[in-house]
Scaffold this active site. Structure first.
Site, PDB file in Angstrom:
ATOM      1  N   TRP A  21       9.935   0.460  -4.590  1.00 33.65           N
ATOM      2  CA  TRP A  21       9.393  -0.836  -4.134  1.00 33.65           C
ATOM      3  C   TRP A  21       8.193  -1.245  -4.997  1.00 33.65           C
ATOM      4  CZ3 TRP A  21       4.827  -1.179  -0.514  1.00 33.65           C
ATOM      5  CH2 TRP A  21       4.605  -2.485  -0.062  1.00 33.65           C
ATOM      6  N   TYR A  54      14.349  -5.415  -3.111  1.00 34.92           N
ATOM      7  CA  TYR A  54      13.231  -5.074  -4.004  1.00 34.92           C
ATOM      8  C   TYR A  54      13.406  -5.764  -5.361  1.00 34.92           C
ATOM      9  CZ  TYR A  54      11.884  -1.304  -0.721  1.00 34.92           C
ATOM     10  OH  TYR A  54      11.505  -0.572   0.382  1.00 34.92           O
ATOM     11  N   THR A 286       3.730   4.624 -10.615  1.00 37.87           N
ATOM     12  CA  THR A 286       3.873   3.773 -11.803  1.00 37.87           C
ATOM     13  C   THR A 286       3.868   4.618 -13.070  1.00 37.87           C
ATOM     14  OG1 THR A 286       1.467   3.466 -11.821  1.00 37.87           O
ATOM     15  CG2 THR A 286       2.788   1.737 -10.755  1.00 37.87           C
ATOM     16  N   GLN A 290       1.744  10.668 -11.976  1.00 41.14           N
ATOM     17  CA  GLN A 290       1.531  10.488 -10.523  1.00 41.14           C
ATOM     18  C   GLN A 290       2.620  11.242  -9.752  1.00 41.14           C
ATOM     19  OE1 GLN A 290       1.568   6.250  -9.921  1.00 41.14           O
ATOM     20  NE2 GLN A 290      -0.530   5.965 -10.635  1.00 41.14           N
ATOM     21  N   ASN A 294       1.942  14.170  -7.078  1.00 40.33           N
ATOM     22  CA  ASN A 294       2.302  14.002  -5.664  1.00 40.33           C
ATOM     23  C   ASN A 294       3.263  15.083  -5.158  1.00 40.33           C
ATOM     24  OD1 ASN A 294       0.791  11.729  -6.144  1.00 40.33           O
ATOM     25  ND2 ASN A 294       2.498  10.299  -6.008  1.00 40.33           N
TER      26      ASN A 294
HETATM   27  N1  NAP Z   1      11.056   0.370   4.726  1.00 37.70           N
HETATM   28  C1  NAP Z   1      10.065  -0.400   4.347  1.00 37.70           C
HETATM   29  O1  NAP Z   1       9.826  -1.466   4.923  1.00 37.70           O
HETATM   30  C2  NAP Z   1       9.227   0.019   3.181  1.00 37.70           C
HETATM   31  C3  NAP Z   1       8.045  -0.664   2.863  1.00 37.70           C
HETATM   32  C4  NAP Z   1       7.304  -0.222   1.794  1.00 37.70           C
HETATM   33  C5  NAP Z   1       7.739   0.873   1.042  1.00 37.70           C
HETATM   34  N2  NAP Z   1       8.913   1.507   1.358  1.00 37.70           N
HETATM   35  C6  NAP Z   1       9.432   2.664   0.593  1.00 37.70           C
HETATM   36  O2  NAP Z   1       8.414   3.622   0.405  1.00 37.70           O
HETATM   37  C7  NAP Z   1       8.217   3.836  -0.983  1.00 37.70           C
HETATM   38  C8  NAP Z   1       6.812   4.237  -1.251  1.00 37.70           C
HETATM   39  O3  NAP Z   1       5.908   3.188  -0.884  1.00 37.70           O
HETATM   40  P1  NAP Z   1       4.576   3.005  -1.701  1.00 37.70           P
HETATM   41  O4  NAP Z   1       4.899   2.767  -3.117  1.00 37.70           O
HETATM   42  O5  NAP Z   1       3.726   2.022  -0.998  1.00 37.70           O
HETATM   43  O6  NAP Z   1       3.972   4.494  -1.514  1.00 37.70           O
HETATM   44  P2  NAP Z   1       2.649   5.241  -1.895  1.00 37.70           P
HETATM   45  O7  NAP Z   1       3.115   6.529  -2.446  1.00 37.70           O
HETATM   46  O8  NAP Z   1       1.732   5.238  -0.709  1.00 37.70           O
HETATM   47  O9  NAP Z   1       1.954   4.351  -3.047  1.00 37.70           O
HETATM   48  C9  NAP Z   1       2.440   4.399  -4.343  1.00 37.70           C
HETATM   49  C10 NAP Z   1       1.486   3.775  -5.334  1.00 37.70           C
HETATM   50  O10 NAP Z   1       0.206   4.411  -5.272  1.00 37.70           O
HETATM   51  C11 NAP Z   1      -0.273   4.676  -6.582  1.00 37.70           C
HETATM   52  N3  NAP Z   1      -0.250   6.149  -6.766  1.00 37.70           N
HETATM   53  C12 NAP Z   1       0.733   7.003  -6.348  1.00 37.70           C
HETATM   54  N4  NAP Z   1       0.432   8.267  -6.680  1.00 37.70           N
HETATM   55  C13 NAP Z   1      -0.756   8.226  -7.285  1.00 37.70           C
HETATM   56  C14 NAP Z   1      -1.574   9.235  -7.842  1.00 37.70           C
HETATM   57  N5  NAP Z   1      -1.207  10.510  -7.816  1.00 37.70           N
HETATM   58  N6  NAP Z   1      -2.753   8.866  -8.414  1.00 37.70           N
HETATM   59  C15 NAP Z   1      -3.127   7.556  -8.436  1.00 37.70           C
HETATM   60  N7  NAP Z   1      -2.379   6.554  -7.937  1.00 37.70           N
HETATM   61  C16 NAP Z   1      -1.196   6.888  -7.357  1.00 37.70           C
HETATM   62  C17 NAP Z   1       0.702   3.966  -7.538  1.00 37.70           C
HETATM   63  O11 NAP Z   1       0.316   2.604  -7.711  1.00 37.70           O
HETATM   64  P3  NAP Z   1      -0.623   2.084  -8.916  1.00 37.70           P
HETATM   65  O12 NAP Z   1      -0.491   3.039 -10.084  1.00 37.70           O
HETATM   66  O13 NAP Z   1      -0.062   0.718  -9.199  1.00 37.70           O
HETATM   67  O14 NAP Z   1      -2.002   2.005  -8.345  1.00 37.70           O
HETATM   68  C18 NAP Z   1       1.987   3.986  -6.746  1.00 37.70           C
HETATM   69  O15 NAP Z   1       2.919   3.024  -7.152  1.00 37.70           O
HETATM   70  C19 NAP Z   1       8.688   2.534  -1.622  1.00 37.70           C
HETATM   71  O16 NAP Z   1       9.009   2.660  -2.976  1.00 37.70           O
HETATM   72  C20 NAP Z   1       9.911   2.244  -0.791  1.00 37.70           C
HETATM   73  O17 NAP Z   1      10.986   3.039  -1.207  1.00 37.70           O
HETATM   74  C21 NAP Z   1       9.644   1.092   2.424  1.00 37.70           C
END
Ligand code: NAP
Length: 332
Positions: A21, A54, A286, A290, A294
């Site tokens: 996403w 998405y 991204t 990361q 994670n």
């Molecule tokens: N069902 C639903 O309604 C719904 C809604 C939302 C998401 N989802 C699902 O959940 C998945 C994950 O959501 P999310 O992307 O919001 O999850 P998240 O893991 O909370 O956030 C991911 C973002 O945080 C940053 N990040 C991640 N690991 C990092 C690290 N180790 N160090 C620094 N920055 C880090 C990156 O963005 P930057 O590098 O840009 O800062 C990354 O794209 C989505 O891809 C989708 O499949 C579902």
């Protein structure tokens, strides 16, 4: 990587999955997207989550290309249906028509004959539940979908669906995909107890609160260049968390993570995995580093004292109100 059952089903999933996403087909270039998927596969991630909506359907295409050549039996591919995928009045919702059309589009874009899990992305107030559940069940019979689940449904909506499935002999829901993190715990009061009883697992999204729980957003300072908070598509979603009170408290989690030898992202992902009803935490990324950071949360145990310290630090900024699990009151 450790693996868990998806709810009470026989399907095993990686306890950390990769979701695309905001990133694939939008925030990041295709090369970076493919590198993240490769890094995830190298680290033992087998479960990949996307949705028809998405990046206006482009995210499924990118994921399909990135996974091309990987043994299909080694992967669990999840997608979703509900949000609009076109301008037409039937290009949305959970009608039989849109479900049947949308799955065909998803399979084509993902370059696969079936998805392992098909999820109703929200509850559709404009379609009888029987119609949606029968369409889902038909997809299972057709072999296009192996399991069915929902996303962001309330406990009451899930309970109604299970009752209908049992009465009509439909395939039962095996999972729910809610938002869940240290900061957003709204499923704990009602959804989790019901799902534990009924055998549904949670596949939780935004476990790192979209990057906020890494501690990289500092109170009183502009977000780092290139981060989600600066991205035109992403900033609207993360905005709710970008308040100094939240960001200050997140900074105070740093000594807790450091004492455990964990990065902040690992602490955040490990935290959601302590809940036994969570089958998998879907992380976004991204950059490949990361992903590598994670996934190290897999297998980490946090004791009661650590959990208490986290609660004490976050205090009132944690959201727990079960009424915050909502689907649109009319079709979008
Ligand atoms: N069902 C639903 O309604 C719904 C809604 C939302 C998401 N989802 C699902 O959940 C998945 C994950 O959501 P999310 O992307 O919001 O999850 P998240 O893991 O909370 O956030 C991911 C973002 O945080 C940053 N990040 C991640 N690991 C990092 C690290 N180790 N160090 C620094 N920055 C880090 C990156 O963005 P930057 O590098 O840009 O800062 C990354 O794209 C989505 O891809 C989708 O499949 C579902």
């Amino acid at each position: 990587m450790e693996y868990r059952h998806l709810g009470r089903s026989g399907l095993m999933v990686s306890e950390i999955s990769y979701g695309n996403w905001i990133t694939h087909g939008s925030q990041v270039e295709e090369d970076a997207a493919v590198e993240c998927v490769r890094a995830a596969l190298d680290e033992g991630v087998t479960t990949f989550d996307t949705a028809d909506v998405y990046a206006g359907t482009r995210a499924e295409e990118v994921l399909g290309r990135a996974l091309k050549g990987v043994r299909r039996e080694s992967l669990e591919i999840f997608t979703k249906v509900y949000w609009p995928t076109g301008e037409g009045k039937n290009d949305r919702g959970l009608s039989r028509k849109h479900i049947m059309e949308s799955i065909n589009g998803s399979l084509h874009r993902l370059q696969t004959d079936y998805v392992d899990l098909y999820q109703a992305h929200r509850f559709d107030v404009e379609t009888p539940l029987e119609e949606t559940l029968r369409a889902f069940d038909d997809l299972v019979r057709q072999g296009k979908v192996l399991y069915v689940g929902v996303s962001e449904w309330s406990a009451d909506q899930i309970a109604r669906a299970l009752k209908i499935a049992d009465e009509m002999g439909f395939d039962r829901l095996v999972s729910n995909q809610p938002q869940y993190s240290m900061l957003w715990r709204v499923i704990e009061a009602e959804v989790v107890p019901l799902c534990e009883k009924e055998g549904l697992g949670q596949i939780v999204w935004s476990p790192i609160a979209q990057g906020v729980l890494t501690g990289k957003y500092l109170p009183g300072q502009p977000p780092p260049a290139g981060s989600r908070a600066t991205d035109p598509t992403g900033s609207g979603f993360i905005g709710r968390l970008m308040h100094d009170d939240v960001l200050r408290r997140v900074q105070d989690l740093k000594p807790i993570a450091a004492d455990l030898g964990l990065s902040m992202a690992q602490l955040a992902v490990a935290w959601v995995l302590q809940n036994p009803n969570v089958s998998s935490a879907i992380v976004g990324a991204t950059k490949p580093d990361q992903v590598r950071d994670n996934v190290k949360a897999s297998g980490v145990k946090l004791d009661a004292e650590v959990l208490k310290k986290i609660d004490d630090v976050l205090g009132p900024v944690v959201e727990r109100d079960p009424a915050k699990t909502v689907s649109p009151s009319a079709r979008p």
